[in-house]
Design a protein around this motif. Structure first.
Motif, short mmCIF file in Angstrom:
data_model
loop_
_atom_site.label_atom_id
_atom_site.label_comp_id
_atom_site.label_asym_id
_atom_site.label_seq_id
_atom_site.Cartn_x
_atom_site.Cartn_y
_atom_site.Cartn_z
N ASP A 66 40.86 38.22 37.88
CA ASP A 66 40.86 37.16 38.90
C ASP A 66 39.60 36.30 38.81
N ASN A 67 38.55 36.85 38.24
CA ASN A 67 37.31 36.11 38.06
C ASN A 67 37.47 35.15 36.88
N LYS A 68 37.33 33.84 37.12
CA LYS A 68 37.65 32.87 36.07
C LYS A 68 36.73 32.99 34.85
N TYR A 69 35.50 33.42 35.02
CA TYR A 69 34.59 33.56 33.89
C TYR A 69 34.98 34.77 33.03
N VAL A 70 35.33 35.86 33.68
CA VAL A 70 35.79 37.05 32.94
C VAL A 70 37.11 36.73 32.25
N TYR A 75 40.50 35.56 27.48
CA TYR A 75 41.26 34.62 26.64
C TYR A 75 40.63 34.51 25.26
N LEU A 76 39.32 34.31 25.24
CA LEU A 76 38.60 34.14 23.98
C LEU A 76 38.79 35.35 23.07
N ALA A 77 38.69 36.53 23.63
CA ALA A 77 38.77 37.76 22.84
C ALA A 77 40.19 38.18 22.48
#
Length: 136
Positions: A66-70, A75-77
């Motif tokens: 839910d945390n947009k940074y996490v 997504y990146l990984a």
């Protein structure tokens, strides 16, 4: 069924115009008594509010943080791997995505599946206000 169509989107709030358009698409799809396509929906990331999905029978939500940074780190990984396994499992004839990164990954993965599907972008923003990067 003649064709399998897979609609893939990233995280959405559940309150926007894209959700309304997708909900209306599935509402109309469900009313069609003679369907020549099997339309399925996959969301990668989840929603703030999931109530808008009531018209979508063939859906899958891959919940991320839910945390947009996490979530961005996830997504990146993991997004290329998630997309690979989605494409392997669903074996679509056509992949539609509202997100430039998702449709680009789907396109780049085509050689692994011997180009057996087409990729279509369904962008829900103004190209002037929010242009798509040339890479995508």
């Amino acid at each position: 069924m003649d064709k399998k169509v897979l609609l893939v989107t990233p995280f959405m709030t559940g309150f926007g115009g894209t959700e309304t358009v997708i909900s209306n698409l599935f509402k109309r799809y469900n009313e069609d008594s003679y369907q020549k396509v099997k339309l399925e929906y996959i969301n990668i990331g989840g929603f703030t509010d999931e109530d808008w999905q009531e018209n979508i029978k063939n859906n899958k939500v891959i919940k991320l943080s839910d945390n947009k940074y996490v979530r961005k780190l996830q997504y990146l990984a993991f997004l290329p791997f998630i997309m690979f396994f989605i494409l392997k499992k669903y074996k679509p004839d056509l992949v539609i995505s509202t997100n430039p990164i998702i449709w680009s990954i789907a396109y780049m993965l085509k050689p692994f599946f011997k180009n057996k599907y087409s990729v279509v972008s369904w962008y829900h923003y103004s190209l002037t206000a929010k242009p798509v990067k040339k890479l995508c």
